[in-house]
Scaffold this motif. Structure first.
Motif, PDB file in Angstrom:
ATOM      1  N   ILE A  12       0.880  -1.167   0.000  1.00  0.00           N
ATOM      2  CA  ILE A  12       0.000   0.000   0.000  1.00  0.00           C
ATOM      3  C   ILE A  12       0.917   1.216   0.000  1.00  0.00           C
ATOM      4  CG2 ILE A  12      -1.772   1.308   1.226  1.00  0.00           C
ATOM      5  CD1 ILE A  12      -2.621  -1.355   2.564  1.00  0.00           C
ATOM      6  N   MET A  13       0.817   2.029  -1.032  1.00  0.00           N
ATOM      7  CA  MET A  13       1.658   3.215  -1.196  1.00  0.00           C
ATOM      8  C   MET A  13       3.140   2.852  -1.063  1.00  0.00           C
ATOM      9  SD  MET A  13      -0.688   6.038   0.827  1.00  0.00           S
ATOM     10  CE  MET A  13       0.332   7.444   0.379  1.00  0.00           C
ATOM     11  N   GLY A  14       3.511   1.661  -1.560  1.00  0.00           N
ATOM     12  CA  GLY A  14       4.892   1.212  -1.531  1.00  0.00           C
ATOM     13  C   GLY A  14       5.320   0.540  -0.234  1.00  0.00           C
ATOM     14  N   VAL A  15       4.436   0.538   0.764  1.00  0.00           N
ATOM     15  CA  VAL A  15       4.755  -0.090   2.049  1.00  0.00           C
ATOM     16  C   VAL A  15       4.386  -1.563   1.969  1.00  0.00           C
ATOM     17  CG1 VAL A  15       4.250  -0.114   4.522  1.00  0.00           C
ATOM     18  CG2 VAL A  15       4.330   2.065   3.276  1.00  0.00           C
ATOM     19  N   SER A  16       5.353  -2.450   2.256  1.00  0.00           N
ATOM     20  CA  SER A  16       5.110  -3.891   2.149  1.00  0.00           C
ATOM     21  C   SER A  16       4.506  -4.473   3.413  1.00  0.00           C
ATOM     22  CB  SER A  16       6.378  -4.679   1.890  1.00  0.00           C
ATOM     23  OG  SER A  16       7.387  -3.962   1.412  1.00  0.00           O
ATOM     24  N   PHE A  17       3.723  -5.503   3.167  1.00  0.00           N
ATOM     25  CA  PHE A  17       3.086  -6.262   4.240  1.00  0.00           C
ATOM     26  C   PHE A  17       3.440  -7.725   4.046  1.00  0.00           C
ATOM     27  CE2 PHE A  17       0.773  -2.397   3.952  1.00  0.00           C
ATOM     28  CZ  PHE A  17       0.236  -2.148   5.203  1.00  0.00           C
ATOM     29  N   GLU A  18       3.618  -8.431   5.163  1.00  0.00           N
ATOM     30  CA  GLU A  18       3.923  -9.856   5.095  1.00  0.00           C
ATOM     31  C   GLU A  18       2.719 -10.708   5.469  1.00  0.00           C
ATOM     32  OE1 GLU A  18       7.410 -10.734   7.346  1.00  0.00           O
ATOM     33  OE2 GLU A  18       8.596  -9.204   6.320  1.00  0.00           O
ATOM     34  N   ASN A  19       1.717 -10.083   6.050  1.00  0.00           N
ATOM     35  CA  ASN A  19       0.549 -10.801   6.543  1.00  0.00           C
ATOM     36  C   ASN A  19      -0.694 -10.285   5.818  1.00  0.00           C
ATOM     37  OD1 ASN A  19      -1.887 -10.961   8.352  1.00  0.00           O
ATOM     38  ND2 ASN A  19      -0.475 -12.214   9.566  1.00  0.00           N
ATOM     39  N   TRP A  20      -1.426 -11.198   5.174  1.00  0.00           N
ATOM     40  CA  TRP A  20      -2.607 -10.812   4.389  1.00  0.00           C
ATOM     41  C   TRP A  20      -3.677 -10.153   5.253  1.00  0.00           C
ATOM     42  CZ3 TRP A  20      -3.866  -9.717  -0.333  1.00  0.00           C
ATOM     43  CH2 TRP A  20      -5.208  -9.669  -0.704  1.00  0.00           C
ATOM     44  N   VAL A  21      -3.893 -10.655   6.465  1.00  0.00           N
ATOM     45  CA  VAL A  21      -4.936 -10.108   7.351  1.00  0.00           C
ATOM     46  C   VAL A  21      -4.601  -8.669   7.741  1.00  0.00           C
ATOM     47  CG1 VAL A  21      -6.074 -10.354   9.588  1.00  0.00           C
ATOM     48  CG2 VAL A  21      -5.610 -12.382   8.204  1.00  0.00           C
ATOM     49  N   ILE A  22      -3.352  -8.416   8.067  1.00  0.00           N
ATOM     50  CA  ILE A  22      -2.949  -7.045   8.419  1.00  0.00           C
ATOM     51  C   ILE A  22      -3.030  -6.138   7.196  1.00  0.00           C
ATOM     52  CG2 ILE A  22      -0.989  -5.615   9.147  1.00  0.00           C
ATOM     53  CD1 ILE A  22      -0.303  -7.843  11.130  1.00  0.00           C
ATOM     54  N   LEU A  48       0.256   2.483  10.809  1.00  0.00           N
ATOM     55  CA  LEU A  48      -0.881   1.567  10.948  1.00  0.00           C
ATOM     56  C   LEU A  48      -0.433   0.113  10.868  1.00  0.00           C
ATOM     57  CD1 LEU A  48      -3.539   3.464   8.834  1.00  0.00           C
ATOM     58  CD2 LEU A  48      -3.655   2.994  11.293  1.00  0.00           C
ATOM     59  N   ARG A  49       0.480  -0.177   9.946  1.00  0.00           N
ATOM     60  CA  ARG A  49       1.004  -1.546   9.824  1.00  0.00           C
ATOM     61  C   ARG A  49       1.712  -1.965  11.109  1.00  0.00           C
ATOM     62  NH1 ARG A  49       6.086  -1.928   6.332  1.00  0.00           N
ATOM     63  NH2 ARG A  49       6.744  -0.809   8.185  1.00  0.00           N
ATOM     64  N   ASP A  50       2.576  -1.086  11.600  1.00  0.00           N
ATOM     65  CA  ASP A  50       3.355  -1.409  12.799  1.00  0.00           C
ATOM     66  C   ASP A  50       2.462  -1.554  14.022  1.00  0.00           C
ATOM     67  OD1 ASP A  50       5.539  -1.319  11.121  1.00  0.00           O
ATOM     68  OD2 ASP A  50       6.217   0.653  11.814  1.00  0.00           O
ATOM     69  N   GLU A  51       1.439  -0.712  14.127  1.00  0.00           N
ATOM     70  CA  GLU A  51       0.509  -0.811  15.259  1.00  0.00           C
ATOM     71  C   GLU A  51      -0.300  -2.107  15.194  1.00  0.00           C
ATOM     72  OE1 GLU A  51      -1.739   2.827  15.264  1.00  0.00           O
ATOM     73  OE2 GLU A  51      -0.086   3.960  16.135  1.00  0.00           O
ATOM     74  N   ALA A  52      -0.704  -2.490  14.000  1.00  0.00           N
ATOM     75  CA  ALA A  52      -1.449  -3.749  13.839  1.00  0.00           C
ATOM     76  C   ALA A  52      -0.566  -4.940  14.209  1.00  0.00           C
ATOM     77  CB  ALA A  52      -1.965  -3.887  12.410  1.00  0.00           C
ATOM     78  N   LEU A  53       0.701  -4.884  13.820  1.00  0.00           N
ATOM     79  CA  LEU A  53       1.639  -5.948  14.186  1.00  0.00           C
ATOM     80  C   LEU A  53       1.825  -6.012  15.701  1.00  0.00           C
ATOM     81  CD1 LEU A  53       4.322  -5.557  11.390  1.00  0.00           C
ATOM     82  CD2 LEU A  53       2.909  -7.568  11.808  1.00  0.00           C
ATOM     83  N   ALA A  54       1.976  -4.843  16.329  1.00  0.00           N
ATOM     84  CA  ALA A  54       2.174  -4.782  17.773  1.00  0.00           C
ATOM     85  C   ALA A  54       0.964  -5.307  18.540  1.00  0.00           C
ATOM     86  CB  ALA A  54       2.490  -3.355  18.203  1.00  0.00           C
TER      87      ALA A  54
END
Length: 58
Positions: A12-22, A48-54
């Motif tokens: 999303i906007m170049g930010v990578s995610f490793e988890n589909w749910v997040i 938002l990604r980091d907070e969801a991971l935390a």
């Protein structure tokens, strides 16, 4: 403004995610708040990604 979403690369906007749910959760949060006029930055997406991971959203 539209979000730059790549579902195959899970970015999303170049930010990578490793988890589909997040990835889907952050996408939902961004899109619903953009309806209200918010224009997110790359930093917002990362936060938002980091907070969801935390929080352990899986």
């Amino acid at each position: 403004m539209t979000l730059d979403i790549n579902t195959k690369k899970m970015t999303i906007m170049g930010v990578s995610f490793e988890n589909w749910v997040i990835f889907k959760s952050v996408w939902y949060v961004l899109s619903t708040n953009m309806i209200e006029g918010w224009q997110p930055t790359v930093g917002d997406v990362e936060k938002l990604r980091d907070e969801a991971l935390a929080l352990g959203i899986v």
